[in-house]
Design a protein around this motif. Structure first.
Motif, mmCIF file in Angstrom:
data_model
loop_
_atom_site.group_PDB
_atom_site.id
_atom_site.type_symbol
_atom_site.label_atom_id
_atom_site.label_comp_id
_atom_site.label_asym_id
_atom_site.label_seq_id
_atom_site.Cartn_x
_atom_site.Cartn_y
_atom_site.Cartn_z
ATOM 1 N N TYR A 62 18.031 19.775 4.728
ATOM 2 C CA TYR A 62 16.767 19.032 4.804
ATOM 3 C C TYR A 62 16.822 18.146 6.052
ATOM 4 O O TYR A 62 17.674 17.262 6.164
ATOM 5 C CB TYR A 62 16.569 18.154 3.571
ATOM 6 N N ILE B 188 8.619 10.072 1.434
ATOM 7 C CA ILE B 188 9.913 10.259 0.796
ATOM 8 C C ILE B 188 10.273 9.002 0.024
ATOM 9 O O ILE B 188 10.043 7.874 0.487
ATOM 10 C CB ILE B 188 10.992 10.620 1.841
ATOM 11 N N PHE C 255 10.457 13.951 -2.381
ATOM 12 C CA PHE C 255 9.497 14.111 -1.283
ATOM 13 C C PHE C 255 8.288 14.873 -1.791
ATOM 14 O O PHE C 255 8.396 15.776 -2.626
ATOM 15 C CB PHE C 255 10.117 14.874 -0.113
ATOM 16 N N ALA D 15 7.487 10.274 6.269
ATOM 17 C CA ALA D 15 8.470 11.139 6.926
ATOM 18 C C ALA D 15 7.891 12.522 7.129
ATOM 19 O O ALA D 15 6.900 12.912 6.517
ATOM 20 C CB ALA D 15 9.749 11.216 6.091
ATOM 21 N N GLU D 16 8.533 13.253 8.051
ATOM 22 C CA GLU D 16 8.244 14.664 8.255
ATOM 23 C C GLU D 16 9.496 15.450 7.898
ATOM 24 O O GLU D 16 10.599 15.122 8.341
ATOM 25 C CB GLU D 16 7.825 14.930 9.704
ATOM 26 N N ILE D 17 9.304 16.482 7.061
ATOM 27 C CA ILE D 17 10.434 17.222 6.508
ATOM 28 C C ILE D 17 10.398 18.659 6.997
ATOM 29 O O ILE D 17 9.342 19.298 7.052
ATOM 30 C CB ILE D 17 10.393 17.210 4.966
ATOM 31 N N ILE E 296 15.071 15.296 7.950
ATOM 32 C CA ILE E 296 14.100 14.245 7.661
ATOM 33 C C ILE E 296 13.896 13.409 8.921
ATOM 34 O O ILE E 296 14.830 12.781 9.424
ATOM 35 C CB ILE E 296 14.582 13.336 6.510
ATOM 36 N N GLN E 297 12.684 13.415 9.410
ATOM 37 C CA GLN E 297 12.341 12.588 10.567
ATOM 38 C C GLN E 297 11.410 11.491 10.104
ATOM 39 O O GLN E 297 10.283 11.737 9.681
ATOM 40 C CB GLN E 297 11.664 13.440 11.646
ATOM 41 N N TYR E 298 11.900 10.250 10.150
ATOM 42 C CA TYR E 298 11.138 9.119 9.639
ATOM 43 C C TYR E 298 9.971 8.787 10.568
ATOM 44 O O TYR E 298 10.076 8.903 11.797
ATOM 45 C CB TYR E 298 12.030 7.888 9.479
#
Length: 975
Positions: free
Chosen positions: A128, A76, A85, A50-52, A130-132
C-alpha cells in the motif's frame, strides 16, 4: 412468575436502551465502527486525507516503472488495531480495513520535500503506497501515531500464523503456489466439507466462482488484508463459492476481527462451563433435532454436537439472551460453511449488531421490524396494502419467520444462502428489500386472496418453485432461462434499492413506541392473569399496583445501572408511602415506629425469606391488608405478631400491637384525616345550622303572610334547602375530640389486653380461693399460686381475645372495618395521587362539596322534628360549588377533593369518568389517506427484459376496514 419478571426487566431495559439510542445521534466513533464493522473497542486516533495506490506481487512491472498505477483519493483513519481507508467519492471504488498486526514492513517513499509518502507491506505481499495530502507536519504527526500503534500491536503478531491457518483463502493460494508462506493442511471448515454443500455445485458454477476469487485474492489480498473494489461486491452478488462462503461472511460482518483478537475464548467458555446446567441449555436440547433437518449432517451426532456446543457457548457468553427462538436455525446454517469458532463469533455479531433484538426474550427487534415492513408495504404498494387491511390479513404472521430465520426456513437453502450472502454485505435492509420483492412479484395473485390461509399458500408455492422459469411461455429463449429466483434478486436490489438504511432507521424510530407499548401490555396482562386469586383487589387495583411497583423498581435501576424484579426494604417504604396515608418518609418523629411496623410487614410478606419482595408478594400482602371481612382482617393483622405461628402473642407482642396501632392512627390523631364518626359530627353540625336557617326563613315568611292577612302556606313561597356559604364550626374542638378518641382507644386496648390475657399454664386448672382468713404470708402464698393473678407470671393474647378487645372499642372497630382499608389508595392510577398530607380543613372542604349527604341529613332531622315542616320544604337540593367553612379565625374557601375515598360516586367523578371515556373514544379516528406512492412498474433486468407488470396505475386512498389495525407486537404474542 420469575420468568415474567425477568421478561419485564428485558423489555424495560430495551426501552431504555432504544430511547437513549434514539434520543441522541451516534457519535463519530460509533458511526465509524458500524460502517466498517470494527470491534466496539476501536476509536479514531487520527485521520488524514491521502492518495492510495495498491501494488500486488502480480501487478505489471511496466505499470510500476512507468508510474501509471491508479491512485485513489480518500481518507485514511488510524485506530488502536486498524488502518482504514475509503475512497472519497464511493466506498465501493476502493476501501480496505488493514489489521496492524498483519503489517510486515513500513518504509518512507523517497520524494521531494513537499510530499510525504509511506509504503506499507502486508504479510500477503500486498503493498500500500500512501501519499498524504496536506501540510508535511500534519502528515508526520499521523505517521508518528501510526508508529506508536505498530509497537503496541507487536505482541499480537505471534497470533497471526495460527489465525491464518484457519482461513481457506490462505490454503487456496498456497495449494496453487501463489503464497509466500506455505499452508499444507486444509483448515477445519463447515459440515458441508463432509456432508456435501446444498445444491448442485456444477449447476451453481462453483468452480468458476472459486477461480474468480482466486484471481481476486492474488491482486487484492485476502482476509484481514483484503482491499475492496467494485469487483468484490459483484462477486458476492453472483453467489459465493461453498468453500469460501464462511470466510467471506465473517469478513463482511466483522466477526473475523473478534475471532483474531479473542483467540481461544470459545474453547475456554466451553471448558469453564462444562457440566453446568441452565434453563437455556434445556431449551437448546429441545430444538437441536428441529434445526434444518433436511441437511444430512443434522441427522448425525457430529452435526448435533457441533450445534449444541456453539449454542451452549453463546448462552454462557451472553447470559442476558441465553437462547432464543430461531437461533438454532441460524447457527445450523452457519455451521454448514463455518467451523464452530467462526460460527460462534458470527452469531455474536448477528445478535448484537446486525439484527439487535431479534433473538431476545421479547423479540422486540423482530416485532419492530414487522411494523417497519408494514409501513414500507403501505408506502411502496398502497393498492396491495389496502387489500391486506380490507380483508384483515395479518401480514406479520406471514413475514415474521422470514426475518427471524433470515429466510433460511422459508425457501430452499440453496437460494436462502444467496440472500444471506447479500445480508452480511449490506446489512438488515436486505431483508426488507427481499420481503418487499416477494409481495411485488406475487402481487396479482395476492390481490385475489381474501384470507390468511390462501395468502400463505400462494407464497409457499412461490418459494417451492424458485428454480422454475419466471417466463415459461415466452417465445424468447433468453427470457425462458431467467428463473424466479433471479427475478427476485433483480426486483429486490434494483427496484427496491430505494429502501436504504436511513429509511429503515426512520421507520424504526417512528414505530418503536407503539411496539414497546404492545409488548409491555402483553407482559402485564400475562403476569396479572397468573396472580393468585385476590378477592379484595379488583383488576384495576392490580393494574395500578403493577404500574407503581415497576415504576419504583425501574427508577432505582436507572440510578444503580442494573435490572431487577425484586423490591428491597428501602424501595418498599417508597412504595407504601405512595399508596397509604400512614407512611410519611419526611416525618422524622415517626421514623422509628414507622420503620418497625413496615419491617414487620415486609418480613411477613417475604415468604421466600430472601430479604426482597416480588410483585406477587406485594399483591398477596395487600390483598390481606384490605380484607373486607372484619373477622378475617383482624386475623390477618394478628398474624403479623404471631411470629411462632402458635396462635399466641406474649406481653412484648401486646405492647408492639399497641404501639403500632398508635402509629397507624397518626393521620387521624393529628387531624390530617377524618373517620366516619367525625364525618357524622360535621354533618350533624351542618344540618343543625341549615335547620336553624330554614326555621328562621319560615318564621319570617309566616310573619309576612300574617301582616298581609293571607292564609296561604304554599310550598312555592317557602325557601329551598340550600347549603349555606358560611358555617361556624369549631375546628379545634373536632380535632381534639377525634384525637382523644384514638388516644383513649390505644389506652383501653393495652389495659384490656393485659386484663383478659391468658396465663401460659393450663387455663382449666381451678383457681385457689382467696379468702380473708389466715395470716399475710398464707395469703401471699395463695396469691402466687394463682397464675392469672400473678403480675410476674407470663401471659399471652390469643386471636379470640384480640378480636374481643378490638370490637369492644367503637373507634378501633371502625378502624379495622372501614378506616384502615380506606387508607390504601390502590384505586388511584400512578401519578394521580397527591403525596402531600392534607389537613382537616381540606377534609371539611371536600365534605361540603358533597351536598347530597348533607341534604339527606337535613331531611332526616326535619322529618324527625316535624312531619308537617318536612312536607313544606322543597324537595330540590342545590349544591353550591363555592361552599366554604368559616372557622373561628377565618373563612375557608372550598375546593373539590377528588382524592378523598369518602366522596366516591359524586356527580363530579361521574363526569370525570365520562370525560375519560370520551377522551379514549376520541383517539379512535379514521386513518388518514395513505401515501399514494407506488413503485414504477417498468423495472428492467439485464438486456432490457421487462419482468414485472403494474398492479394498477390508479391512485387510491387506503383505508382500514372495520376500524381494524395491524399490531404485530400483540398479534405475534397472541398467536
Amino acid at each position: 412468575m420469575s420468568f415474567l419478571g425477568n421478561l419485564k426487566d428485558k423489555v424495560s431495559q430495551a426501552i431504555l436502551e432504544k430511547s437513549s439510542a434514539n434520543s441522541k445521534k451516534l457519535t463519530k466513533d460509533e458511526s465509524f465502527r458500524l460502517e466498517y464493522n470494527l470491534p466496539d473497542t476501536e476509536t479514531i486516533i487520527d485521520e488524514s486525507a491521502a492518495e492510495i495506490s495498491i501494488v500486488s506481487p502480480y501487478t505489471s512491472k511496466n505499470s510500476i516503472s512507468d508510474n501509471t498505477l491508479p491512485f485513489f483519493s480518500g481518507k485514511i483513519y488510524l485506530t488502536q488495531r486498524f488502518l482504514v481507508f475509503r475512497d472519497v467519492y464511493d466506498k465501493r471504488t476502493c476501501s480496505f480495513v488493514l489489521h496492524i498486526s498483519s503489517i510486515k514492513k513500513v518504509e518512507r517513499v523517497p520524494s521531494n520535500s513537499y510530499i510525504f509518502a509511506l509504503s506499507i507491506t502486508a504479510y500477503s505481499g500486498l503493498q500500500y503506497i500512501i501519499q498524504y495530502v496536506g501540510i508535511r507536519s500534519r502528515s508526520e504527526q499521523f505517521s508518528h501515531k501510526f508508529k506508536i500503534m505498530l509497537k503496541e500491536n507487536l505482541p499480537n503478531v505471534k497470533h497471526l500464523r495460527p489465525f491464518l491457518e484457519t482461513c481457506y483463502s490462505e490454503y487456496l493460494l498456497s495449494k496453487n503456489h501463489c503464497n509466500v508462506e506455505e499452508f499444507q493442511n486444509q483448515p477445519a471448515g463447515g459440515l458441508g466439507l463432509k456432508f456435501k454443500f446444498p445444491g448442485d455445485a456444477r449447476k451453481l458454477k462453483d468452480k468458476s466462482k472459486m477461480r474468480l476469487w482466486f484471481e481476486y485474492f492474488k491482486a487484492h489480498g485476502r482476509n484481514i488484508t483484503l482491499s475492496r473494489d467494485q469487483m468484490f461486491y459483484k462477486l458476492i452478488r453472483v453467489g459465493l463459492p461453498n468453500r469460501l462462503r464462511g470466510e467471506i461472511w465473517e469478513l463482511c460482518c466483522g466477526s473475523m476481527y473478534l475471532r483474531l483478537d479473542n483467540k481461544d475464548e470459545y474453547s475456554s467458555i466451553l471448558k469453564l462451563n462444562e457440566g453446568k446446567h441452565s434453563l437455556a441449555i434445556d431449551e437448546i436440547e429441545k430444538d437441536l433435532n428441529r434445526s434444518l433437518p433436511e441437511f444430512p449432517a443434522y441427522q448425525t451426532e457430529e452435526g448435533i454436537n457441533r450445534l449444541r456446543r456453539v449454542l451452549t457457548a453463546y448462552s454462557w457468553k451472553n447470559t442476558e439472551v441465553g437462547y432464543c427462538q430461531a437461533m438454532n436455525i441460524v447457527v445450523a446454517a452457519l455451521l454448514i460453511y463455518m467451523s464452530e469458532e467462526q460460527a460462534f463469533w458470527c452469531l455474536s455479531i448477528i445478535c448484537d449488531r446486525l439484527v439487535p433484538g431479534y433473538y431476545s426474550k421479547t423479540m422486540y427487534g423482530t416485532l419492530l421490524d414487522q411494523k417497519v415492513y408494514e409501513s414500507l408495504v403501505q408506502k411502496t404498494m398502497p393498492l396491495l396494502w389496502e387489500h391486506i387491511t380490507k380483508n384483515d390479513i395479518q401480514l406479520s404472521v406471514v413475514s415474521l419467520p422470514w426475518f427471524l430465520s433470515l429466510f433460511l426456513s422459508s425457501m430452499p437453502l440453496v437460494f436462502a444462502f444467496r440472500i444471506v450472502d447479500v445480508f452480511f454485505l449490506n446489512g438488515p435492509k436486505t431483508l426488507f428489500q427481499v420481503a418487499l420483492a416477494i409481495l411485488r412479484i406475487n402481487g396479482e395473485e395476492l390481490l385475489r386472496t381474501e384470507d390468511d390461509g390462501t395468502f400463505i399458500s400462494i407464497l409457499k408455492d412461490y418459494f417451492s418453485t424458485l428454480d422454475d422459469s419466471a417466463h415459461p411461455n415466452s417465445p424468447n429463449e433468453h427470457y425462458r432461462s431467467i428463473t424466479k429466483f433471479q427475478e427476485l434478486l433483480v426486483v429486490s436490489f434494483k427496484e427496491f434499492a430505494i429502501v436504504t438504511d436511513e429509511m429503515v432507521e426512520n421507520f424504526r424510530a417512528r414505530n418503536k413506541n407503539e411496539v414497546f407499548q404492545g409488548i409491555e401490555n402483553f407482559i402485564k396482562r400475562t403476569q396479572l392473569r397468573n396472580f393468585p386469586r385476590t378477592r379484595n383487589l379488583t383488576p384495576e387495583n392490580l393494574s395500578n399496583i403493577y404500574d407503581r411497583f415497576y415504576q419504583i423498581v425501574q427508577s432505582s435501576d436507572v440510578k444503580m445501572g442494573g435490572g431487577t424484579s425484586l423490591m428491597d426494604f428501602e424501595l418498599y417504604k417508597v412504595f407504601m408511602s405512595e399508596i397509604t396515608d400512614w407512611v410519611n418518609l419526611n416525618n422524622q418523629y415517626e421514623d422509628k415506629n414507622q420503620d418497625a411496623f413496615l419491617k414487620r410487614l415486609f418480613n411477613n410478606w417475604d415468604v421466600e425469606k430472601r430479604n426482597a419482595l416480588t410483585l406477587e408478594n406485594i399483591v398477596v400482602g395487600l390483598n390481606k391488608l384490605v380484607e373486607i371481612d372484619l373477622m378475617e382482617g383482624l386475623s390477618n393483622f394478628f398474624e403479623l405478631y404471631d411470629v411462632d405461628g402458635n396462635g399466641k402473642v406474649n406481653k412484648e407482642g401486646m405492647l408492639l400491637i399497641s404501639e403500632d396501632l398508635l402509629y397507624l392512627t397518626t393521620p387521624w390523631r393529628d387531624g390530617f384525616k377524618l373517620d366516619s364518626i367525625t364525618n357524622k359530627a360535621i354533618e350533624s353540625a351542618i344540618a343543625d345550622e341549615i335547620i336553624k336557617q330554614q326555621q328562621l326563613a319560615e318564621k319570617i315568611n309566616k310573619e309576612r303572610e300574617d301582616n298581609a292577612n293571607g292564609n296561604s302556606s304554599s310550598n312555592e313561597n317557602l325557601p329551598e334547602i340550600k347549603i349555606p356559604t358560611e358555617i361556624d364550626i369549631d375546628r379545634e374542638k373536632l380535632e381534639r375530640q377525634q384525637s382523644e378518641r384514638y388516644l383513649s382507644a390505644a389506652s383501653m386496648f393495652i389495659q384490656r389486653s393485659f386484663e383478659y390475657a391468658q396465663p401460659e399454664e393450663n387455663p382449666e386448672v381451678p383457681l385457689i380461693d382467696l379468702d380473708d382468713n389466715g395470716d399475710e404470708a398464707d395469703r401471699m402464698t395463695k396469691l402466687m399460686a394463682n397464675a392469672a393473678l400473678d403480675p410476674t407470671h407470663p401471659k399471652y393474647l390469643n386471636l379470640p381475645t384480640f378480636r374481643m378487645v378490638i370490637l369492644a372499642d367503637e373507634t378501633y372497630e371502625l378502624f379495622f372495618s372501614e378506616t384502615f382499608r380506606d387508607s390504601f389508595h390502590i384505586d388511584s392510577k400512578i401519578n394521580s395521587l397527591n403525596k402531600n398530607s392534607r389537613n382537616l380543613r381540606d377534609m371539611f372542604d371536600g365534605l361540603l362539596a358533597d351536598g347530597r349527604r348533607v341534604a339527606n341529613e337535613v331531611r332526616r332531622r326535619m322529618d324527625t322534628q316535624s312531619a308537617s315542616s318536612a312536607a313544606s320544604v322543597s324537595s330540590r337540593v342545590q349544591q353550591n360549588d363555592n361552599t366554604s367553612i368559616k372557622s373561628r379565625s377565618h373563612t375557608i374557601s372550598s375546593f373539590n377533593d377528588e382524592e378523598d375515598d369518602d366522596f366516591r360516586g359524586t356527580p363530579l367523578e361521574e363526569d370525570l369518568l365520562d370525560n375519560a371515556e370520551a377522551q379514549v373514544l376520541s383517539e379512535i379516528v379514521p386513518s388518514e389517506g395513505r401515501d399514494k406512492l407506488e413503485l414504477a412498474n417498468n423495472s428492467i433486468v439485464d438486456h432490457d427484459v421487462k419482468i414485472l407488470e403494474s398492479f394498477s396505475n390508479e391512485n387510491k386512498n387506503s383505508t382500514t376496514t372495520n376500524g381494524k389495525k395491524n399490531d404485530p407486537a400483540i398479534i405475534e404474542f397472541e398467536t
